[in-house]
Write a protein that holds these residues in place. Structure first.
Motif, PDB file in Angstrom:
ATOM      1  N   GLY A  67       0.790  -1.211   0.000  1.00 17.47           N
ATOM      2  CA  GLY A  67       0.000   0.000   0.000  1.00 17.47           C
ATOM      3  C   GLY A  67       0.830   1.271   0.000  1.00 17.47           C
ATOM      4  N   PRO A  68       0.218   2.390   0.389  1.00 15.81           N
ATOM      5  CA  PRO A  68       0.890   3.684   0.292  1.00 15.81           C
ATOM      6  C   PRO A  68       2.094   3.837   1.206  1.00 15.81           C
ATOM      7  CG  PRO A  68      -1.200   3.888   1.478  1.00 15.81           C
ATOM      8  CD  PRO A  68      -1.177   2.516   0.879  1.00 15.81           C
ATOM      9  N   ARG A  69       2.250   2.978   2.222  1.00 15.14           N
ATOM     10  CA  ARG A  69       3.392   3.086   3.131  1.00 15.14           C
ATOM     11  C   ARG A  69       4.619   2.343   2.618  1.00 15.14           C
ATOM     12  NH1 ARG A  69       1.645   1.707   9.144  1.00 15.14           N
ATOM     13  NH2 ARG A  69       3.806   2.397   9.434  1.00 15.14           N
ATOM     14  N   ALA A  70       4.495   1.690   1.467  1.00 15.77           N
ATOM     15  CA  ALA A  70       5.615   0.915   0.931  1.00 15.77           C
ATOM     16  C   ALA A  70       6.794   1.825   0.599  1.00 15.77           C
ATOM     17  CB  ALA A  70       5.163   0.175  -0.322  1.00 15.77           C
ATOM     18  N   ARG A  71       7.989   1.317   0.854  1.00 21.27           N
ATOM     19  CA  ARG A  71       9.219   2.041   0.513  1.00 21.27           C
ATOM     20  C   ARG A  71       9.644   1.564  -0.878  1.00 21.27           C
ATOM     21  NH1 ARG A  71      12.544  -0.029   5.506  1.00 21.27           N
ATOM     22  NH2 ARG A  71      11.425  -1.888   4.809  1.00 21.27           N
ATOM     23  N   VAL A  72       9.358   2.389  -1.867  1.00 27.72           N
ATOM     24  CA  VAL A  72       9.522   1.990  -3.266  1.00 27.72           C
ATOM     25  C   VAL A  72      10.538   2.902  -3.949  1.00 27.72           C
ATOM     26  CG1 VAL A  72       8.344   1.637  -5.468  1.00 27.72           C
ATOM     27  CG2 VAL A  72       7.133   1.193  -3.328  1.00 27.72           C
ATOM     28  N   THR A  73      11.484   2.288  -4.670  1.00 25.69           N
ATOM     29  CA  THR A  73      12.437   3.065  -5.456  1.00 25.69           C
ATOM     30  C   THR A  73      12.378   2.593  -6.905  1.00 25.69           C
ATOM     31  OG1 THR A  73      14.221   1.512  -4.894  1.00 25.69           O
ATOM     32  CG2 THR A  73      13.997   3.476  -3.525  1.00 25.69           C
ATOM     33  N   LEU A  74      12.666   3.511  -7.799  1.00 28.00           N
ATOM     34  CA  LEU A  74      12.571   3.243  -9.235  1.00 28.00           C
ATOM     35  C   LEU A  74      13.925   3.447  -9.902  1.00 28.00           C
ATOM     36  CD1 LEU A  74      10.868   2.835 -11.886  1.00 28.00           C
ATOM     37  CD2 LEU A  74      10.598   5.325 -11.904  1.00 28.00           C
ATOM     38  N   THR A  75      14.327   2.476 -10.720  1.00 28.49           N
ATOM     39  CA  THR A  75      15.480   2.612 -11.599  1.00 28.49           C
ATOM     40  C   THR A  75      14.942   2.659 -13.021  1.00 28.49           C
ATOM     41  OG1 THR A  75      16.899   1.352 -10.098  1.00 28.49           O
ATOM     42  CG2 THR A  75      17.659   1.612 -12.373  1.00 28.49           C
ATOM     43  N   LEU A  76      15.106   3.786 -13.697  1.00 29.09           N
ATOM     44  CA  LEU A  76      14.586   3.951 -15.054  1.00 29.09           C
ATOM     45  C   LEU A  76      15.727   4.309 -15.990  1.00 29.09           C
ATOM     46  CD1 LEU A  76      12.256   4.162 -17.082  1.00 29.09           C
ATOM     47  CD2 LEU A  76      11.917   6.534 -16.332  1.00 29.09           C
ATOM     48  N   ASP A  87      10.534  -2.754  -4.189  1.00 31.66           N
ATOM     49  CA  ASP A  87       9.557  -2.534  -3.124  1.00 31.66           C
ATOM     50  C   ASP A  87      10.083  -3.198  -1.860  1.00 31.66           C
ATOM     51  OD1 ASP A  87       7.387  -2.448  -1.415  1.00 31.66           O
ATOM     52  OD2 ASP A  87       5.911  -2.937  -2.960  1.00 31.66           O
ATOM     53  N   ARG A  88      10.510  -2.375  -0.899  1.00 31.77           N
ATOM     54  CA  ARG A  88      11.089  -2.891   0.343  1.00 31.77           C
ATOM     55  C   ARG A  88      10.056  -3.014   1.457  1.00 31.77           C
ATOM     56  NH1 ARG A  88      14.272   0.837   2.225  1.00 31.77           N
ATOM     57  NH2 ARG A  88      13.692   2.431   0.720  1.00 31.77           N
ATOM     58  N   GLY A  89       8.796  -2.929   1.099  1.00 29.68           N
ATOM     59  CA  GLY A  89       7.730  -3.139   2.063  1.00 29.68           C
ATOM     60  C   GLY A  89       7.522  -1.969   3.004  1.00 29.68           C
ATOM     61  N   ASP A  90       6.802  -2.230   4.088  1.00 25.79           N
ATOM     62  CA  ASP A  90       6.455  -1.168   5.033  1.00 25.79           C
ATOM     63  C   ASP A  90       7.147  -1.326   6.379  1.00 25.79           C
ATOM     64  OD1 ASP A  90       5.148  -3.412   5.853  1.00 25.79           O
ATOM     65  OD2 ASP A  90       3.133  -2.525   5.879  1.00 25.79           O
ATOM     66  N   GLY A  91       8.160  -2.189   6.425  1.00 27.05           N
ATOM     67  CA  GLY A  91       8.896  -2.383   7.673  1.00 27.05           C
ATOM     68  C   GLY A  91      10.103  -3.262   7.449  1.00 27.05           C
ATOM     69  N   ASP A  92      10.981  -3.323   8.457  1.00 25.52           N
ATOM     70  CA  ASP A  92      12.233  -4.060   8.302  1.00 25.52           C
ATOM     71  C   ASP A  92      12.026  -5.557   8.102  1.00 25.52           C
ATOM     72  OD1 ASP A  92      13.625  -1.713   8.545  1.00 25.52           O
ATOM     73  OD2 ASP A  92      14.020  -1.949  10.690  1.00 25.52           O
ATOM     74  N   GLY A  93      10.921  -6.110   8.588  1.00 25.03           N
ATOM     75  CA  GLY A  93      10.697  -7.544   8.459  1.00 25.03           C
ATOM     76  C   GLY A  93       9.985  -7.957   7.196  1.00 25.03           C
ATOM     77  N   ALA A  94       9.626  -6.998   6.359  1.00 24.25           N
ATOM     78  CA  ALA A  94       8.848  -7.310   5.161  1.00 24.25           C
ATOM     79  C   ALA A  94       9.727  -7.930   4.077  1.00 24.25           C
ATOM     80  CB  ALA A  94       8.186  -6.037   4.622  1.00 24.25           C
ATOM     81  N   ALA A  95       9.154  -8.874   3.344  1.00 23.91           N
ATOM     82  CA  ALA A  95       9.855  -9.437   2.193  1.00 23.91           C
ATOM     83  C   ALA A  95       9.900  -8.393   1.084  1.00 23.91           C
ATOM     84  CB  ALA A  95       9.143 -10.697   1.702  1.00 23.91           C
ATOM     85  N   ARG A 121      14.331 -12.339   0.336  1.00 24.86           N
ATOM     86  CA  ARG A 121      14.629 -12.179   1.764  1.00 24.86           C
ATOM     87  C   ARG A 121      16.134 -11.996   1.891  1.00 24.86           C
ATOM     88  NH1 ARG A 121      11.096 -16.749   2.323  1.00 24.86           N
ATOM     89  NH2 ARG A 121       9.030 -16.129   3.097  1.00 24.86           N
ATOM     90  N   GLY A 122      16.547 -10.916   2.526  1.00 24.97           N
ATOM     91  CA  GLY A 122      17.970 -10.657   2.683  1.00 24.97           C
ATOM     92  C   GLY A 122      18.704 -10.500   1.368  1.00 24.97           C
ATOM     93  N   GLY A 123      18.006 -10.010   0.360  1.00 24.21           N
ATOM     94  CA  GLY A 123      18.628  -9.805  -0.937  1.00 24.21           C
ATOM     95  C   GLY A 123      18.708 -11.047  -1.800  1.00 24.21           C
TER      96      GLY A 123
END
Length: 232
Positions: A67-76, A87-95, A121-123
Protein backbone atom coordinates in the motif's frame (compact mmCIF):
# COMPACT_ATOMS: atom_id res chain seq x y z
CA UNK A 1 32.83 -21.66 -11.16
CA UNK A 2 32.58 -18.19 -9.66
CA UNK A 3 34.80 -16.84 -12.46
CA UNK A 4 32.50 -18.31 -15.14
CA UNK A 5 29.40 -16.67 -13.69
CA UNK A 6 31.10 -13.34 -13.15
CA UNK A 7 32.50 -13.48 -16.67
CA UNK A 8 29.01 -13.74 -18.10
CA UNK A 9 27.80 -10.81 -15.99
CA UNK A 10 30.68 -8.61 -17.12
CA UNK A 11 30.06 -9.50 -20.76
CA UNK A 12 26.40 -8.60 -20.41
CA UNK A 13 27.21 -5.29 -18.75
CA UNK A 14 29.63 -4.34 -21.51
CA UNK A 15 27.33 -5.25 -24.38
CA UNK A 16 27.21 -2.44 -26.93
CA UNK A 17 24.00 -3.52 -28.67
CA UNK A 18 21.19 -0.97 -28.32
CA UNK A 19 19.85 -2.69 -25.23
CA UNK A 20 16.95 -5.02 -24.86
CA UNK A 21 14.70 -2.48 -26.44
CA UNK A 22 16.71 -2.36 -29.62
CA UNK A 23 16.95 1.42 -29.34
CA UNK A 24 13.77 2.28 -27.44
CA UNK A 25 13.89 5.87 -26.28
CA UNK A 26 11.52 8.40 -24.84
CA UNK A 27 7.96 9.11 -25.95
CA UNK A 28 5.71 6.52 -27.55
CA UNK A 29 8.53 4.01 -27.98
CA UNK A 30 9.87 4.30 -24.44
CA UNK A 31 9.71 1.55 -21.83
CA UNK A 32 7.75 3.77 -19.44
CA UNK A 33 5.11 4.44 -22.10
CA UNK A 34 4.71 0.73 -22.81
CA UNK A 35 4.58 -0.07 -19.08
CA UNK A 36 1.81 2.44 -18.49
CA UNK A 37 -0.08 1.34 -21.60
CA UNK A 38 -0.02 -2.33 -20.54
CA UNK A 39 -0.86 -1.38 -16.98
CA UNK A 40 -4.10 0.13 -18.26
CA UNK A 41 -4.82 -2.76 -20.63
CA UNK A 42 -4.24 -5.45 -17.98
CA UNK A 43 -6.44 -4.33 -15.12
CA UNK A 44 -5.66 -7.43 -13.02
CA UNK A 45 -2.39 -9.22 -12.51
CA UNK A 46 -0.17 -6.39 -13.75
CA UNK A 47 1.91 -4.32 -11.28
CA UNK A 48 -0.13 -1.36 -10.07
CA UNK A 49 2.70 0.84 -8.83
CA UNK A 50 2.16 4.48 -9.71
CA UNK A 51 5.06 5.95 -11.66
CA UNK A 52 5.04 9.74 -11.72
CA UNK A 53 7.18 11.97 -13.88
CA UNK A 54 9.50 11.16 -16.76
CA UNK A 55 13.16 10.29 -17.25
CA UNK A 56 15.54 11.08 -14.39
CA UNK A 57 12.72 12.73 -12.46
CA UNK A 58 10.42 9.69 -12.43
CA UNK A 59 9.46 8.12 -9.08
CA UNK A 60 7.39 5.09 -8.10
CA UNK A 61 5.02 4.62 -5.18
CA UNK A 62 2.21 2.45 -3.82
CA UNK A 63 1.52 -1.02 -5.12
CA UNK A 64 -0.95 -3.55 -3.79
CA UNK A 65 1.63 -5.47 -1.74
CA UNK A 66 2.11 -2.95 1.06
CA UNK A 67 0.00 0.00 0.00
CA UNK A 68 0.89 3.68 0.29
CA UNK A 69 3.39 3.09 3.13
CA UNK A 70 5.61 0.92 0.93
CA UNK A 71 9.22 2.04 0.51
CA UNK A 72 9.52 1.99 -3.27
CA UNK A 73 12.44 3.06 -5.46
CA UNK A 74 12.57 3.24 -9.24
CA UNK A 75 15.48 2.61 -11.60
CA UNK A 76 14.59 3.95 -15.05
CA UNK A 77 17.02 3.66 -17.95
CA UNK A 78 15.21 5.18 -20.92
CA UNK A 79 18.00 4.81 -23.53
CA UNK A 80 18.24 1.08 -22.82
CA UNK A 81 14.50 0.43 -22.51
CA UNK A 82 14.66 -0.83 -18.94
CA UNK A 83 12.98 -0.10 -15.62
CA UNK A 84 13.16 -1.71 -12.21
CA UNK A 85 10.93 -1.20 -9.16
CA UNK A 86 12.30 -2.19 -5.75
CA UNK A 87 9.56 -2.53 -3.12
CA UNK A 88 11.09 -2.89 0.34
CA UNK A 89 7.73 -3.14 2.06
CA UNK A 90 6.45 -1.17 5.03
CA UNK A 91 8.90 -2.38 7.67
CA UNK A 92 12.23 -4.06 8.30
CA UNK A 93 10.70 -7.54 8.46
CA UNK A 94 8.85 -7.31 5.16
CA UNK A 95 9.86 -9.44 2.19
CA UNK A 96 11.17 -7.35 -0.67
CA UNK A 97 9.68 -7.52 -4.13
CA UNK A 98 11.47 -6.64 -7.38
CA UNK A 99 9.74 -5.89 -10.65
CA UNK A 100 11.78 -5.59 -13.84
CA UNK A 101 10.50 -4.47 -17.24
CA UNK A 102 12.36 -4.38 -20.55
CA UNK A 103 11.34 -3.98 -24.18
CA UNK A 104 12.60 -5.82 -27.24
CA UNK A 105 11.60 -5.19 -30.85
CA UNK A 106 11.24 -7.81 -33.56
CA UNK A 107 12.56 -7.28 -37.07
CA UNK A 108 9.27 -5.67 -38.11
CA UNK A 109 9.43 -3.15 -35.28
CA UNK A 110 6.70 -4.60 -33.06
CA UNK A 111 7.48 -4.38 -29.32
CA UNK A 112 7.81 -7.33 -26.97
CA UNK A 113 7.57 -6.34 -23.33
CA UNK A 114 9.13 -8.56 -20.67
CA UNK A 115 7.91 -8.45 -17.07
CA UNK A 116 9.94 -10.29 -14.43
CA UNK A 117 8.93 -10.41 -10.77
CA UNK A 118 10.69 -11.94 -7.78
CA UNK A 119 10.36 -11.99 -4.00
CA UNK A 120 13.45 -11.69 -1.80
CA UNK A 121 14.63 -12.18 1.76
CA UNK A 122 17.97 -10.66 2.68
CA UNK A 123 18.63 -9.81 -0.94
CA UNK A 124 18.20 -13.44 -2.05
CA UNK A 125 15.21 -14.40 -4.24
CA UNK A 126 13.03 -17.28 -3.09
CA UNK A 127 10.45 -17.23 -5.88
CA UNK A 128 9.82 -15.57 -9.22
CA UNK A 129 7.99 -15.57 -12.51
CA UNK A 130 8.29 -13.96 -15.91
CA UNK A 131 5.74 -12.92 -18.54
CA UNK A 132 6.06 -11.59 -22.07
CA UNK A 133 3.52 -9.49 -23.95
CA UNK A 134 3.51 -8.63 -27.65
CA UNK A 135 1.75 -5.63 -29.12
CA UNK A 136 0.07 -6.05 -32.48
CA UNK A 137 -3.22 -4.99 -34.06
CA UNK A 138 -3.73 -2.41 -31.32
CA UNK A 139 -3.75 -4.84 -28.39
CA UNK A 140 -1.44 -6.62 -25.96
CA UNK A 141 -1.20 -10.41 -26.02
CA UNK A 142 0.38 -12.77 -23.47
CA UNK A 143 2.97 -14.75 -25.47
CA UNK A 144 5.36 -16.14 -22.84
CA UNK A 145 5.16 -19.75 -24.00
CA UNK A 146 5.69 -18.71 -27.63
CA UNK A 147 8.85 -16.67 -27.09
CA UNK A 148 10.65 -18.30 -24.15
CA UNK A 149 11.39 -21.98 -23.45
CA UNK A 150 10.27 -22.95 -19.96
CA UNK A 151 13.11 -23.54 -17.52
CA UNK A 152 11.13 -25.20 -14.74
CA UNK A 153 11.78 -28.79 -15.73
CA UNK A 154 14.65 -28.46 -18.20
CA UNK A 155 16.88 -26.39 -15.91
CA UNK A 156 15.50 -26.28 -12.36
CA UNK A 157 13.97 -29.79 -12.34
CA UNK A 158 10.77 -28.55 -10.75
CA UNK A 159 7.15 -28.89 -11.79
CA UNK A 160 5.96 -26.52 -14.53
CA UNK A 161 4.71 -23.24 -13.11
CA UNK A 162 1.40 -22.01 -14.48
CA UNK A 163 1.28 -18.23 -14.80
CA UNK A 164 -2.19 -16.73 -14.67
CA UNK A 165 -2.62 -13.21 -15.95
CA UNK A 166 -5.03 -12.37 -13.15
CA UNK A 167 -2.64 -13.22 -10.31
CA UNK A 168 -0.30 -10.64 -8.86
CA UNK A 169 2.46 -10.12 -6.32
CA UNK A 170 3.44 -13.26 -4.35
CA UNK A 171 0.90 -15.51 -6.03
CA UNK A 172 2.14 -18.11 -8.48
CA UNK A 173 5.87 -17.65 -7.94
CA UNK A 174 8.07 -20.50 -9.16
CA UNK A 175 11.69 -21.60 -8.66
CA UNK A 176 13.14 -20.04 -11.81
CA UNK A 177 14.34 -16.44 -11.36
CA UNK A 178 14.61 -14.51 -14.64
CA UNK A 179 16.90 -11.46 -14.73
CA UNK A 180 16.12 -9.01 -17.51
CA UNK A 181 19.05 -7.17 -19.14
CA UNK A 182 19.68 -3.51 -18.56
CA UNK A 183 22.23 -3.69 -21.37
CA UNK A 184 22.46 -6.33 -24.04
CA UNK A 185 19.55 -8.51 -25.12
CA UNK A 186 19.89 -11.88 -23.38
CA UNK A 187 18.21 -13.23 -20.25
CA UNK A 188 19.76 -15.01 -17.29
CA UNK A 189 17.63 -17.62 -15.51
CA UNK A 190 18.68 -18.90 -12.06
CA UNK A 191 17.21 -21.69 -9.97
CA UNK A 192 16.45 -21.20 -6.27
CA UNK A 193 15.53 -23.57 -3.43
CA UNK A 194 13.83 -25.95 -3.15
CA UNK A 195 15.02 -26.73 -6.68
CA UNK A 196 17.54 -29.61 -6.45
CA UNK A 197 19.94 -27.56 -8.60
CA UNK A 198 19.51 -24.23 -6.79
CA UNK A 199 22.36 -21.85 -7.60
CA UNK A 200 22.78 -22.87 -11.23
CA UNK A 201 21.49 -20.94 -14.22
CA UNK A 202 21.31 -20.58 -17.97
CA UNK A 203 21.59 -17.83 -20.56
CA UNK A 204 18.64 -17.43 -22.93
CA UNK A 205 19.78 -15.72 -26.13
CA UNK A 206 17.56 -13.27 -28.00
CA UNK A 207 17.02 -13.95 -31.72
CA UNK A 208 15.48 -10.86 -33.27
CA UNK A 209 14.79 -12.66 -36.55
CA UNK A 210 12.42 -15.13 -34.91
CA UNK A 211 11.50 -12.88 -31.95
CA UNK A 212 12.29 -15.74 -29.58
CA UNK A 213 14.78 -16.64 -26.88
CA UNK A 214 16.85 -19.78 -27.40
CA UNK A 215 18.78 -21.97 -24.97
CA UNK A 216 22.27 -20.66 -24.30
CA UNK A 217 25.17 -21.65 -22.08
CA UNK A 218 24.74 -23.10 -18.60
CA UNK A 219 25.78 -20.78 -15.76
CA UNK A 220 27.38 -22.89 -13.01
CA UNK A 221 27.00 -20.18 -10.38
CA UNK A 222 27.06 -18.63 -7.97
CA UNK A 223 24.09 -16.35 -8.81
CA UNK A 224 24.54 -12.56 -8.59
CA UNK A 225 23.05 -12.25 -5.11
CA UNK A 226 22.42 -10.09 -3.20
CA UNK A 227 20.00 -8.86 -5.83
CA UNK A 228 20.62 -5.17 -6.49
CA UNK A 229 20.09 -2.73 -9.38
CA UNK A 230 22.84 -2.99 -11.97
CA UNK A 231 25.13 0.05 -12.10
CA UNK A 232 25.13 2.30 -15.13
Amino acid sequence: MRRAALGWLVAAALAVAPAAAGGAGAGRDGVLYWFRDLQIAQATGFPDYEISGEGAGATASGGRLYGPRARVTLTLDVPHGYLRIDDRGDGDGAAHFVTEVAVWFDREGFPLLGLSERALRGGVPFGGRVRFYSHASGRWNLVTDAVMPSQDQSLCRTEPQEVEESTAAFEGLGRAITLLPRQGTDLAVWCVAPSPVAGTGRVLEWDRGTARFTQGQILPGPPPWPDAPAPR
